[in-house]
Structures are given as C-alpha cells and as structure tokens.
Design an enzyme around this catalytic site. Sequence first.
Site, PDB file in Angstrom:
ATOM      1  N   ARG A  15       0.813  -1.224   0.000  1.00 49.63           N
ATOM      2  CA  ARG A  15       0.000   0.000   0.000  1.00 49.63           C
ATOM      3  C   ARG A  15       0.843   1.269   0.000  1.00 49.63           C
ATOM      4  O   ARG A  15       0.330   2.350  -0.279  1.00 49.63           O
ATOM      5  CB  ARG A  15      -0.941  -0.006   1.207  1.00 49.63           C
ATOM      6  CG  ARG A  15      -2.176  -0.875   1.005  1.00 49.63           C
ATOM      7  CD  ARG A  15      -3.089  -0.835   2.219  1.00 49.63           C
ATOM      8  NE  ARG A  15      -2.596  -1.672   3.292  1.00 49.63           N
ATOM      9  CZ  ARG A  15      -3.148  -1.741   4.495  1.00 49.63           C
ATOM     10  NH1 ARG A  15      -4.206  -0.995   4.782  1.00 49.63           N
ATOM     11  NH2 ARG A  15      -2.644  -2.534   5.427  1.00 49.63           N
ATOM     12  N   LYS A  45       8.698  -1.037   3.188  1.00 53.61           N
ATOM     13  CA  LYS A  45       7.912  -0.193   4.088  1.00 53.61           C
ATOM     14  C   LYS A  45       8.669   0.230   5.335  1.00 53.61           C
ATOM     15  O   LYS A  45       8.694   1.415   5.675  1.00 53.61           O
ATOM     16  CB  LYS A  45       6.620  -0.912   4.470  1.00 53.61           C
ATOM     17  CG  LYS A  45       5.753  -0.086   5.410  1.00 53.61           C
ATOM     18  CD  LYS A  45       4.383  -0.672   5.631  1.00 53.61           C
ATOM     19  CE  LYS A  45       4.401  -1.898   6.481  1.00 53.61           C
ATOM     20  NZ  LYS A  45       3.047  -2.310   6.914  1.00 53.61           N
ATOM     21  N   GLN A  70      11.807 -14.647   7.134  1.00 55.05           N
ATOM     22  CA  GLN A  70      10.512 -15.234   6.787  1.00 55.05           C
ATOM     23  C   GLN A  70      10.423 -15.240   5.269  1.00 55.05           C
ATOM     24  O   GLN A  70      10.131 -14.234   4.636  1.00 55.05           O
ATOM     25  CB  GLN A  70       9.367 -14.410   7.399  1.00 55.05           C
ATOM     26  CG  GLN A  70       7.997 -15.009   7.167  1.00 55.05           C
ATOM     27  CD  GLN A  70       6.872 -14.105   7.635  1.00 55.05           C
ATOM     28  OE1 GLN A  70       7.052 -12.888   7.772  1.00 55.05           O
ATOM     29  NE2 GLN A  70       5.692 -14.671   7.869  1.00 55.05           N
ATOM     30  N   GLY A  73       1.392 -14.370   7.419  1.00 60.28           N
ATOM     31  CA  GLY A  73       0.716 -13.776   8.553  1.00 60.28           C
ATOM     32  C   GLY A  73       1.628 -13.527   9.736  1.00 60.28           C
ATOM     33  O   GLY A  73       2.756 -14.013   9.795  1.00 60.28           O
TER      34      GLY A  73
END
Length: 459
Positions: A16, A23, A73, A78
């Site tokens: 986003r 980010k 990861q 999640g």
Amino acid sequence: MSDRYAVILAAGKGTRMKSKLYKVLHPVAGKAMVDHVLTSVNNAGIDEVVTIVGHGAEAVQELLGDRTSYTVQTEQLGTGHAVQQAADQLAAKEGTTLVICGDTPLFTAETITRLIDAHEQSGYKATILTAPADVPTGYGRIVRDKDDHVMKIVEEKDANDAEKLITEINTGTYVFDNALLFEALNKVGNDNAQGEYYLPDVIEILKEDGHAVGAFQMDNLDESLGVNDRVALAQANKTAFKRINEKHMRNGVTIVDLDATYIEADVVIGADTVIEPNVYIKGKTVIGEDNHIYAGTTIRDSIIGNNVKVRSSEIEESEVKDGVDIGPNAHLRPNSIIDENAHIGNFVEIKKAHIGAGTKVGHLTYIGDATLGKNINVSCGVIFANYDGVNKHHSTVGDNSFIGSDVTIVSPVNIAENAFLAAGSTITKDVPSKALGIARSRQENKEGFWNHLAISKKD
C-alpha cells in the site's frame, strides 16, 4: 524480574506504500521506521531482540547492524507465522517476550517498559496493548466479556457488525510468557478470510488452555500509529516532529513555530538557541548554545558551536565554530570547517575548505579545496578554480592576506601570509609573503572612440 525478549516484525513489503523502498525503511523524522522501533526496544532494556525480515532483508540488516539478531521469513503467511520464525532463537527460553511491528515508529521506550512491567506484575500470560479509537476502521477489535475481561481479538475483515462497533482497538503489540507463546503458535490455524496465521489467535488459544489474558490500555492512539500508506507516513512524521520539538523546547531551545520547524530524531541542540520557522535540521547534527538559526535554513550532519548566526543558508557535513556569522544564502558543502568569528556572507559557497579564525568572505565567492588562514579579507567575486577537468587541486592562503575583488586563484597555488592579490587578477603562481600579486592586462584607453561609434551608427 525475568529475562526479557523482543520480536520485531519487519518482513512485509508494504504494497500500500506503492514504493520501491520497503515499508519499514521509510523514514520518519529522518530515521527509518524499523530503526525507531529497535531504538525504543533497546532503550527499554530488552535482553535479546530478534528481527523478522523478509522483503528487503539485506537492506534492513545493513541498517540495523548488530543491535539485533535476525531470522528470515521467506514466505509471508501472517503475523503468527512471522513470530514462529524466531522459535530457534527463543522457544526454549524462559521469560517475557514483546512482539512489536516494525512499522510503528512512534512507540517510546517508556511505553514499552510500562507495558512489560504491567504484564509481569499482573501475572497474565499474555497482555495486549490497546488504545481507544474514535474511528476504529482498519484495526482489530478487543472483545470483552460482561465482566470486562478480554475474550478475544477479531480482525476487521473477520468481524461481525456488532464487533465492528467496538472502539477499543488492538495496537498490534503484545507481551507473552515466552514458552507459552511458542507452544500456542503451534496450534494456530489459518481458517480465516486471508488464509493466514494470525498472532492474535494465540490469545484465544491461551484462554482456552486456562491461562489469564489481560490488556494494558494506552491513553490515546497516536503513539501506536501503524504506517501502511503515505497518508499514515505523513501523520507519523507530523507527530514525531512535534514530539521532538517539544522535547527541545523543554530543554531550553526556543522554537518560534512548532508546526513549521523540522528537527530529526538524532539532533542535539543546546539551551538558548533560537530556531525560526521553515528550518530543517537533519541527521546527526549537534548545535551548541546561544545560536540563532534564521528562517529558511537547512543543516545536515554538521557541528555548530556557540553564538553562531545562520541566515537562510544550507550547511552539509561541516563544522562551524563559535561566533561565526553565515549567510544569507550561503552554502557550506561537505568537509568545510569554519573557525571562530569568521564571516561567510551572502551567496558564498564553501566546499572542502578550512576557513581560519576572523577571516571574512563577504559575498558572491566560491572557495573549494583550500585552506585559508586567520584574518584574511576575501573580497567580492573571488573564485578558487580548483578543478582541471580531471583532478581537484588544493590552494593555501596565509594569515592576514588580502584578496581583491574578482580574483581567480587557479589551484594549486600557495599564497603566503600578509600577501596582497590585486583586484581582477588571475593568480596561477605562488605569491611570497608581503608581496603584491597582480596578473591582469594593462589598461589602454582609446581616445575619441565615442565619436567613431556615433559615425558608425549614422552610416
């Protein structure tokens, strides 16, 4: 007090943000978001920190260095799956574990410490950091029973209509009994709208196993802001700059306009310094006492002494000593040193040069790759021609010398102390002490030229 651990979640790309920069690396008040988080965690006295990286892993590790350990990861499934990646480092240990997101740059070490202290004193096996939100859209909701005990956390995409009306929200920050955390993570499933393993599901699992779960509510939502897009990034910057400015003002700095002054996180400023509006102070700048930083100034990664005046100018990676007067509209480029009581005037550019104490560089001058001694007068329009198209060259000017207007010094040359350089000269050779260096064509007057010009116009 038990051992304290922290897991920082910093693996997401942040789609986003619509950015090539990952980010958590986006800056807030001059420091990457994940760096803010790690700094607060370190300052809270955490014994061991594990940062979960994924997208941009190398860049994150290069930035944070050895202040934390890392685990990768490789597939983002999640938040629960992310925390589980730290099992090799932490699962076998006893103690308390903080889980915090790398995109929450406004959390302070004080809040983290209060949260962990409250958790350990309460005897809870999990404590959720919550906050009140007038508009809770986008946040997980805290669901309590009739006795006000925490029942569960429900994500908005999985919430029913009644749950969406709840205004107590999950900040995404938790404290757990470490061993129980990793035990419960093995039971987390992905039967939800996103097919992901949610960390909040650990809360329900612990409750089902008979463990006490609590919540520690903050006074307001601002500190817990999670940055997911550019709008939130701007909000985080605004909050961070205001917080930083207030800290400096409490320490004796005068900031004329709180909302139009931008001081980054690592800047140090001494008491009785005055900062006018539209000033940007960046990086690891250190500013002393009793200075006046006028409107429109930018200072980055520089050291400023005491009793310095900077008028609407830019200073980069340079050192300015006590009593210096700079500007307006001067530019100190990297590796410049300005000694005590020197004057750098309007439209002067200094680059990789050392200007001695009491030397005056009044206006419209460029000094690059040079060493100037004490009490030199540099007149208007002087240029140090330091670049030959391939290499940069260095020149020196001795103490008490005088450089006339419109002089060009073609480096490398050495001007000795007490020398004079005549206005309009192009100096290509060394000038000895007490000598006059003059290098210009002899003036010649053409008598009657006006009349000749008038005849030519008539024809």
